[in-house]
Design a protein around this motif. Structure first.
Motif, short mmCIF file in Angstrom:
data_model
loop_
_atom_site.label_atom_id
_atom_site.label_comp_id
_atom_site.label_asym_id
_atom_site.label_seq_id
_atom_site.Cartn_x
_atom_site.Cartn_y
_atom_site.Cartn_z
N ALA A 1 -3.70 0.65 -3.13
CA ALA A 1 -3.48 -0.63 -2.44
C ALA A 1 -3.85 -1.78 -3.37
O ALA A 1 -4.75 -1.66 -4.21
CB ALA A 1 -4.30 -0.71 -1.16
N TRP B 1 -12.86 8.53 -5.22
CA TRP B 1 -12.42 7.25 -5.78
C TRP B 1 -12.02 7.43 -7.24
O TRP B 1 -12.76 8.03 -8.02
CB TRP B 1 -13.52 6.20 -5.70
CG TRP B 1 -13.76 5.63 -4.35
CD1 TRP B 1 -14.78 5.95 -3.49
CD2 TRP B 1 -12.96 4.65 -3.68
NE1 TRP B 1 -14.66 5.22 -2.32
CE2 TRP B 1 -13.56 4.42 -2.41
CE3 TRP B 1 -11.81 3.95 -4.02
CZ2 TRP B 1 -13.03 3.51 -1.50
CZ3 TRP B 1 -11.28 3.05 -3.11
CH2 TRP B 1 -11.89 2.83 -1.87
N LYS C 1 -12.00 1.57 -8.14
CA LYS C 1 -12.44 0.77 -6.98
C LYS C 1 -13.07 -0.53 -7.45
O LYS C 1 -13.88 -0.54 -8.38
CB LYS C 1 -13.46 1.57 -6.17
CG LYS C 1 -13.96 0.86 -4.92
CD LYS C 1 -15.04 1.68 -4.24
CE LYS C 1 -15.55 0.96 -2.99
NZ LYS C 1 -16.68 1.67 -2.37
N ASP D 1 -6.64 -0.64 -6.19
CA ASP D 1 -7.61 0.43 -5.91
C ASP D 1 -6.86 1.74 -5.73
O ASP D 1 -5.78 1.77 -5.12
CB ASP D 1 -8.41 0.11 -4.66
CG ASP D 1 -9.33 -1.09 -4.86
OD1 ASP D 1 -10.09 -1.09 -5.83
OD2 ASP D 1 -9.26 -2.03 -4.04
N LEU E 1 -3.81 7.62 -2.76
CA LEU E 1 -3.80 6.39 -1.99
C LEU E 1 -3.98 5.21 -2.94
O LEU E 1 -4.84 5.26 -3.83
CB LEU E 1 -4.92 6.37 -0.95
CG LEU E 1 -4.90 7.41 0.15
CD1 LEU E 1 -5.38 8.77 -0.33
CD2 LEU E 1 -5.77 6.96 1.33
N GLN F 1 -12.41 4.74 2.69
CA GLN F 1 -12.80 6.12 2.93
C GLN F 1 -13.34 6.21 4.35
O GLN F 1 -14.33 5.56 4.69
CB GLN F 1 -13.86 6.59 1.93
CG GLN F 1 -14.30 8.02 2.16
CD GLN F 1 -15.32 8.51 1.15
OE1 GLN F 1 -15.74 7.77 0.26
NE2 GLN F 1 -15.73 9.76 1.28
N ALA G 1 0.85 -1.18 0.00
CA ALA G 1 0.00 0.00 0.00
C ALA G 1 0.89 1.23 0.00
O ALA G 1 1.94 1.25 0.64
CB ALA G 1 -0.93 0.01 1.21
N LYS H 1 -8.48 -3.05 0.68
CA LYS H 1 -7.47 -2.54 1.62
C LYS H 1 -7.37 -1.02 1.59
O LYS H 1 -6.49 -0.45 2.23
CB LYS H 1 -6.11 -3.15 1.29
CG LYS H 1 -6.10 -4.67 1.26
CD LYS H 1 -4.77 -5.20 0.79
CE LYS H 1 -4.82 -6.70 0.53
NZ LYS H 1 -3.54 -7.20 -0.03
N LEU H 2 -8.26 -0.38 0.83
CA LEU H 2 -8.29 1.08 0.77
C LEU H 2 -9.68 1.52 1.23
O LEU H 2 -10.69 1.00 0.75
CB LEU H 2 -8.01 1.57 -0.65
CG LEU H 2 -7.63 3.04 -0.85
CD1 LEU H 2 -7.00 3.24 -2.22
CD2 LEU H 2 -8.82 3.98 -0.71
N ILE I 1 0.93 5.70 -0.08
CA ILE I 1 0.33 7.04 -0.09
C ILE I 1 1.39 8.02 -0.56
O ILE I 1 2.48 8.08 0.01
CB ILE I 1 -0.20 7.45 1.29
CG1 ILE I 1 -1.42 6.62 1.67
CG2 ILE I 1 -0.56 8.95 1.29
CD1 ILE I 1 -2.06 7.01 2.99
N VAL J 1 -5.19 3.15 4.04
CA VAL J 1 -4.83 1.88 3.42
C VAL J 1 -4.21 1.00 4.50
O VAL J 1 -3.64 1.49 5.47
CB VAL J 1 -3.83 2.07 2.25
CG1 VAL J 1 -4.50 2.77 1.08
CG2 VAL J 1 -2.60 2.87 2.71
#
Length: 319
Positions: A17, A293, A296, A281, A15, A42, A4, A39-40, A6, A50
């Motif tokens: 992942a 997003w 996703k 994602d 972000l 909001q 993951a 794994k991501l 950022i 993440v």
């Protein structure tokens, strides 16, 4: 194990992942559990996260736990630091319960194998079992998987932050670390980062842990490590657009997945299992638009796809 990332640029946070989940079976072999794990997440209109590491807590996956966290806490409008603090407390408590139950299972397993006078203790993620085998004192350590979480977002005043959570490290000692203050450009990654570190920094992190380097005189070792660090590539995050950062992230995931598939560890540490793969994602967070997003995973069966998170929850039975 996962990967993951950022990345913070002048435009905001990106972000990303992967989706691969692995587990160890009864024989101790690492197996692919899923290629669609989320794994991501909001967390609010301005904050996202993440995660990597332990996949299940209390018979719920980390995605389910994150959704429970959002329901139990009013996160909207909170500064990023407050969200991070609540998230740490939420997962730390659940992880302690996980360790307690894991220790109980280890005791039962040892009892079945004829061990006696079993005592267990826990320090961070390590469960230590002391017992007697044929009248002789023995000790065995069990290293449990940890939880790593990266959190990024903007305070109500627009100030940008990136934090890292490591469970079960104490909150004041590496449990919560601020990785980027006030939108300072940079990149933070967690999980299986070996390939990514080799690409960006020009060396394997295993080098600094080698016995030869550890036994060198201090001055010679420091000079050598400085020369090694100087091999790191200069990445101009200041000038990167969102699109640039997304493409860099996708390159990291694709390269890691390919290298893991073709290799099996190193000569120094042979034996490794792939842990990165599946759809990637991606989301961005900006002061103006908040969490958005970009890509996703959705549920799909030979037809229209469905975004499960976009559907309204059923009314509570207690409502």
């Amino acid at each position: 194990m996962s990967l993951a990332i950022i990345t913070t640029t002048n435009e905001g946070n990106i972000l990303a992942a992967d989706s691969m989940e692995t587990y160890r079976n009864a024989l101790g072999d690492t197996r692919e559990g899923s290629m669609t794990r989320m794994k991501l997440f909001q967390l609010s209109s301005r904050v996202g996260a993440v995660s990597c590491g332990l996949a299940f807590l209390d018979n719920k996956n980390i995605h389910q736990q994150m959704m429970m966290f959002k329901k139990e806490h009013k996160l909207e409008g909170l500064p990023v630091a407050d969200v991070v603090d609540k998230l740490y407390d939420f997962f730390y408590a659940k992880y302690q319960d996980y360790l307690k139950k894991a220790a109980e299972r280890k005791v039962k397993s040892l009892e079945k194998r004829g061990k006696t006078d079993i005592q267990t203790s826990v320090e961070l993620e390590v469960i230590t079992a002391n017992f007697k085998e044929n009248g002789k004192a023995k000790e065995k350590k069990y290293y449990m998987p940890i939880i790593e979480i990266l959190i990024a977002g903007h305070d109500p005043d627009g100030t940008n932050h990136v934090y890292k959570i490591v469970i079960p490290d104490p909150k004041e000692k590496n449990g919560i670390v601020e990785k980027s203050k006030e939108g300072q450009p940079g990149a933070t990654w967690i999980g299986q980062t070996e390939v990514l570190v080799r690409i960006i920094r020009g060396w394997s992190p295993q080098i600094k842990r080698s016995k030869h380097i550890k036994e060198m005189p201090d001055k010679a070792r420091d000079e050598l490590l400085k020369h090694i660090d100087d091999q790191e590539s200069l990445v101009n995050l200041v000038s990167m657009t969102f699109q640039d950062a997304i493409e860099v992230a996708e390159l990291a995931f694709k390269t890691t997945e390919s290298i893991q598939r073709m290799t099996d560890g190193t000569w120094q540490l042979p034996g490794a299992s792939p842990g990165v793969g599946g759809p990637v994602d991606v989301a961005i967070i900006t002061p103006e638009k908040g969490f958005v997003w970009i890509k996703k995973k959705k549920l799909i069966v030979e037809g229209p796809d469905i975004d499960l998170d976009a559907l309204p929850d059923l009314p509570s039975a207690n409502a």
